[in-house]
Design a protein around this motif. Structure first.
Motif, PDB file in Angstrom:
ATOM      1  N   PRO B  84      25.924 -22.802  25.672  1.00 22.30           N
ATOM      2  CA  PRO B  84      27.211 -23.183  26.254  1.00 22.30           C
ATOM      3  C   PRO B  84      28.336 -22.264  25.762  1.00 22.30           C
ATOM      4  O   PRO B  84      28.285 -21.750  24.647  1.00 22.30           O
ATOM      5  CB  PRO B  84      27.433 -24.608  25.748  1.00 22.30           C
ATOM      6  CG  PRO B  84      26.128 -25.073  25.243  1.00 22.30           C
ATOM      7  CD  PRO B  84      25.284 -23.899  24.955  1.00 22.30           C
ATOM      8  N   ASP B  85      29.324 -22.106  26.632  1.00 26.00           N
ATOM      9  CA  ASP B  85      30.420 -21.185  26.341  1.00 26.00           C
ATOM     10  C   ASP B  85      31.114 -21.464  25.012  1.00 26.00           C
ATOM     11  O   ASP B  85      31.351 -20.570  24.216  1.00 26.00           O
ATOM     12  CB  ASP B  85      31.457 -21.274  27.462  1.00 26.00           C
ATOM     13  CG  ASP B  85      31.411 -20.024  28.315  1.00 26.00           C
ATOM     14  OD1 ASP B  85      30.411 -19.299  28.210  1.00 26.00           O
ATOM     15  OD2 ASP B  85      32.366 -19.798  29.065  1.00 26.00           O
ATOM     16  N   ARG B  86      31.426 -22.719  24.812  1.00 24.97           N
ATOM     17  CA  ARG B  86      32.187 -23.065  23.614  1.00 24.97           C
ATOM     18  C   ARG B  86      31.428 -22.674  22.352  1.00 24.97           C
ATOM     19  O   ARG B  86      31.983 -22.115  21.409  1.00 24.97           O
ATOM     20  CB  ARG B  86      32.489 -24.560  23.618  1.00 24.97           C
ATOM     21  CG  ARG B  86      33.401 -25.009  22.524  1.00 24.97           C
ATOM     22  CD  ARG B  86      33.781 -26.462  22.744  1.00 24.97           C
ATOM     23  NE  ARG B  86      33.909 -27.169  21.485  1.00 24.97           N
ATOM     24  CZ  ARG B  86      34.970 -27.087  20.709  1.00 24.97           C
ATOM     25  NH1 ARG B  86      35.986 -26.353  21.065  1.00 24.97           N
ATOM     26  NH2 ARG B  86      35.031 -27.753  19.575  1.00 24.97           N
ATOM     27  N   ALA B  87      30.128 -22.948  22.379  1.00 23.03           N
ATOM     28  CA  ALA B  87      29.310 -22.586  21.218  1.00 23.03           C
ATOM     29  C   ALA B  87      29.333 -21.088  20.994  1.00 23.03           C
ATOM     30  O   ALA B  87      29.430 -20.613  19.860  1.00 23.03           O
ATOM     31  CB  ALA B  87      27.887 -23.081  21.416  1.00 23.03           C
ATOM     32  N   GLU B  88      29.267 -20.324  22.093  1.00 20.25           N
ATOM     33  CA  GLU B  88      29.274 -18.862  21.960  1.00 20.25           C
ATOM     34  C   GLU B  88      30.568 -18.376  21.344  1.00 20.25           C
ATOM     35  O   GLU B  88      30.577 -17.489  20.484  1.00 20.25           O
ATOM     36  CB  GLU B  88      29.080 -18.202  23.329  1.00 20.25           C
ATOM     37  CG  GLU B  88      27.677 -18.301  23.886  1.00 20.25           C
ATOM     38  CD  GLU B  88      26.720 -17.281  23.285  1.00 20.25           C
ATOM     39  OE1 GLU B  88      26.877 -16.950  22.102  1.00 20.25           O
ATOM     40  OE2 GLU B  88      25.806 -16.845  24.008  1.00 20.25           O
ATOM     41  N   TYR B  89      31.686 -18.964  21.791  1.00 23.32           N
ATOM     42  CA  TYR B  89      32.965 -18.526  21.236  1.00 23.32           C
ATOM     43  C   TYR B  89      33.051 -18.837  19.752  1.00 23.32           C
ATOM     44  O   TYR B  89      33.494 -18.020  18.953  1.00 23.32           O
ATOM     45  CB  TYR B  89      34.123 -19.171  21.993  1.00 23.32           C
ATOM     46  CG  TYR B  89      34.452 -18.426  23.266  1.00 23.32           C
ATOM     47  CD1 TYR B  89      35.073 -17.186  23.210  1.00 23.32           C
ATOM     48  CD2 TYR B  89      34.117 -18.940  24.498  1.00 23.32           C
ATOM     49  CE1 TYR B  89      35.348 -16.487  24.366  1.00 23.32           C
ATOM     50  CE2 TYR B  89      34.392 -18.249  25.668  1.00 23.32           C
ATOM     51  CZ  TYR B  89      35.014 -17.014  25.590  1.00 23.32           C
ATOM     52  OH  TYR B  89      35.277 -16.316  26.724  1.00 23.32           O
ATOM     53  N   ILE B  90      32.612 -20.035  19.398  1.00 21.56           N
ATOM     54  CA  ILE B  90      32.667 -20.395  17.974  1.00 21.56           C
ATOM     55  C   ILE B  90      31.775 -19.454  17.169  1.00 21.56           C
ATOM     56  O   ILE B  90      32.144 -18.974  16.098  1.00 21.56           O
ATOM     57  CB  ILE B  90      32.241 -21.861  17.781  1.00 21.56           C
ATOM     58  CG1 ILE B  90      33.246 -22.776  18.446  1.00 21.56           C
ATOM     59  CG2 ILE B  90      32.126 -22.197  16.299  1.00 21.56           C
ATOM     60  CD1 ILE B  90      32.818 -24.200  18.559  1.00 21.56           C
ATOM     61  N   ASP B 273      38.596 -25.719  25.069  1.00 21.70           N
ATOM     62  CA  ASP B 273      38.918 -26.718  24.042  1.00 21.70           C
ATOM     63  C   ASP B 273      37.806 -27.739  23.871  1.00 21.70           C
ATOM     64  O   ASP B 273      37.626 -28.315  22.819  1.00 21.70           O
ATOM     65  CB  ASP B 273      40.203 -27.454  24.404  1.00 21.70           C
ATOM     66  CG  ASP B 273      41.399 -26.547  24.249  1.00 21.70           C
ATOM     67  OD1 ASP B 273      41.291 -25.623  23.430  1.00 21.70           O
ATOM     68  OD2 ASP B 273      42.394 -26.744  24.946  1.00 21.70           O
ATOM     69  N   ASP B 274      37.107 -27.960  24.943  1.00 24.52           N
ATOM     70  CA  ASP B 274      36.145 -29.038  24.907  1.00 24.52           C
ATOM     71  C   ASP B 274      34.872 -28.579  25.599  1.00 24.52           C
ATOM     72  O   ASP B 274      34.907 -27.654  26.399  1.00 24.52           O
ATOM     73  CB  ASP B 274      36.717 -30.249  25.650  1.00 24.52           C
ATOM     74  CG  ASP B 274      36.388 -31.519  24.891  1.00 24.52           C
ATOM     75  OD1 ASP B 274      35.677 -31.400  23.869  1.00 24.52           O
ATOM     76  OD2 ASP B 274      36.827 -32.595  25.306  1.00 24.52           O
ATOM     77  N   GLY B 275      33.807 -29.214  25.277  1.00 22.14           N
ATOM     78  CA  GLY B 275      32.566 -28.845  25.948  1.00 22.14           C
ATOM     79  C   GLY B 275      31.403 -29.008  25.013  1.00 22.14           C
ATOM     80  O   GLY B 275      31.579 -29.225  23.814  1.00 22.14           O
TER      81      GLY B 275
END
Ligand code: SF4
Ligand code: SF4
Lengths: 191, 360
Positions: B84-90, B273-275
């Motif tokens: 998921p995108d959010r995980a990749e950014y983190i 922000d969320d996901g």
């Protein structure tokens, strides 16, 4: 000349600053909320028994194989006091070999094991920190009281209930099904 | 003949060199490795996939997140998982912070190797900010075990984005301060300019990678040439050196810290922000399909490659690691020929090796 003065000014400024070093054995820095310490077993105060049912999933998952345990039938269940059919009888973690990876906590389906805040476990004997059930439970109780621990399952249920109250009933039914499907699967894995 | 190490204060780990000297000059050098060999590759064959992440943490102990990234990306590729995108950014934010953290230590020890005491204080001050953040996110300062196949272990704290944004200005200032302190220091220049020169062709021949290769004038960065994760979404430069000497290798890393800051800033802006933070469909112990895969990522030291052969079971059939420091270390011998003994330590330091990863 000017640069010398500048340098001196900097030295003066830093020497007036408060030191950041904590003199370790005497002073302790505050622990972070997520601080990973050695694993401990949690205590269910409602029925006065450990959460752990001795399913051994964590024992199999541990990369250093530092845990072991046995399970027995739960006497409290026979008396109808507890919903746990089985219960842990003996449990041992060799904390000296634990690498604090947290995998045991992650795979436990019963919220029975937590990474406590315990981190000072030095000992004179090599296997001096082979901790058995009472010790681990004591660590767990300390951790639970320090952090106002609520079982993650209870927390999740509370959040789900909140969501269900907000969302239409149809959706709530769906999520419930999902949860039970997950539970089925994890149980299958445990076996 | 002079024996240097394995217990030498400035060999950056347990590393031994045998130097043949003629007066003050080094005629030939022979590196001896293996003091930190733990058999990680073989161990991997006996561990379940989630357990291997802990082993990767311990290979390059200065860039734990980058190493976890290497392994997770490998298994994700063979299983065809989209994170998921959010995980990749983190992940990217943590990896880049880890890069700064590692380069900060390099900066400090480089100063020490040259005989300057102050840089390491500056370096550790900045490291402390990052380490505190890591501790809040994963609960540990070093062996995080935070990345998972298909995502992350758990959500980062709610104030993660604010905290990262909060330390960025201080980090930027710290980098500039450190730069001012050491980079153009006259003594440092005299010790590092023109010392340990490696030409671009030699660097390629020896299989160098990372900042050490770029210092020799070859613009090769896996984040750009073969973007993994989401690195193709960011705009950043790859610093390239001209001479391939010790000073260039040092300057590359200082500049890289600035570029990492740029990546983090962009990532913070773009981060949803969320996901979800974990890919759906990854549950229990992963069993990749039969096959083999090679994935490379850019750690602070260079190209980290993981070659995985799977037989469809829950443990890898074979796992081969191509560690950047191991290859970089090969170039030590030609670089040491003809220099003064006093410069040997500095040249070794400029390669920024981590013995945990050289010996595995
Ligand atoms: S996985 Fe949980 S319930 Fe099962 S033995 Fe371990 S601690 Fe006990
Ligand atoms: S934290 Fe890791 S090493 Fe320690 S007992 Fe749990 S699984 Fe084993």
């Amino acid at each position: 000349m000017l640069s010398t003065l500048k340098g001196m000014l900097m030295t003066l400024r830093t020497s007036l600053r408060k030191p950041v070093t904590a003199q370790y054995p005497k002073e302790h820095l505050p622990l972070m909320e997520r601080q990973v310490g050695f694993p401990a077993l949690t205590w269910d105060a409602d029925v006065s028994e450990p959460y752990c049912v001795g399913c051994m999933v964590c024992v199999r998952m541990c990369p250093t194989q530092c845990m072991s345990g046995t399970m027995i039938d739960n006497p409290h269940h026979a008396e109808g006091k507890s919903t746990r059919r089985k219960i842990i009888e003996e449990f041992e973690i060799n904390l000296g070999r634990c690498i604090l990876c947290g995998l045991c906590v992650e795979v436990c389906n019963f919220d029975a094991i937590e990474m406590s805040h315990e981190h000072e476990i030095s000992h004179f004997a090599r296997n001096g920190r082979r901790s058995d059930l009472p010790v681990l439970l004591e660590m767990g109780k300390k951790y639970q009281s320090e952090t106002n621990w609520i079982s993650p399952a209870v927390k999740k249920a509370a959040i789900a209930a909140e969501k269900a109250a907000a969302a239409p009933a149809a959706e709530a039914g769906e999520t419930k099904e999902d949860v039970s499907a997950v539970a089925d699967e994890t149980e299958g894995e445990a076996k | 003949m002079v024996n240097m190490g394995p217990q030498h204060p400035s060999t950056h780990g347990v590393f031994r060199m045998v130097l043949w000297v003629d007066g003050e000059r080094i005629v030939d050098a022979e590196p001896h490795i293996g003091y930190l060999h733990r058999g990680s590759e073989k161990l991997c064959e006996g561990e379940l996939y989630p357990q291997i992440i802990t082993l990767f943490d311990r290979m390059d102990y200065l860039a734990n997140y980058n190493m976890e990234m290497a392994f997770c990306a490998t298994v994700e590729k063979i299983m065809g998982i989209t994170v998921p995108d959010r995980a990749e950014y983190i992940r990217v934010i943590l990896c880049e912070l880890n890069r700064i953290c590692s380069h900060m230590l390099f900066y400090g020890t480089m100063g020490l190797d040259a005989g300057a005491m102050t840089p390491i204080m500056y370096g550790f001050r900045e490291r402390e900010r990052i380490q505190n953040l890591f501790e809040a996110v994963s609960g540990a300062r070093m062996m995080h075990n935070y990345f998972r196949i298909g995502g992350l272990r758990e959500d980062p704290p709610d104030d993660f984005a604010e905290r990262v944004a909060g330390i960025l200005p201080a980090l930027a200032q710290g980098i500039e301060e450190g730069d001012k302190l050491l980079t153009y220091n006259e003594v440092f220049l005299a010790r590092s300019r023109g010392v340990g020169v490696l030409s671009g062709q030699d660097a390629l021949d020896y299989g160098l990678s990372g900042p050490s290769l770029r210092a020799s004038g070859i613009p090769d960065d896996i984040r750009v040439t073969e973007p993994y994760s989401i690195y193709d979404r960011f705009d950043f430069d790859i610093p390239v050196g001209n001479n391939g000497d010790t000073w260039d290798r040092y300057a590359m890393r200082v500049e890289e810290m600035r570029q990492s800051l740029r990546i983090i800033e962009q990532a913070l802006e773009q981060m949803p922000d969320d996901g979800p933070i974990k890919a759906t469909g990854v549950r229990g112990i992963p069993r990749p399909p039969e096959g083999e895969v090679y994935v490379r990522v850019e750690t602070p030291r260079g190209e980290m490659g993981v070659y995985l052969v799977s037989d469809g079971g829950d443990k890898p059939y074979r796992l081969k690691v191509r560690p950047p420091s191991f290859a970089n270390l090969q170039a030590l011998r030609p670089m040491l020929r003809g220099v003064y003994i006093a410069d040997a330590v500095m040249i070794l330091g400029s390669l920024d090796i981590v013995l945990g990863e050289v010996d595995r």
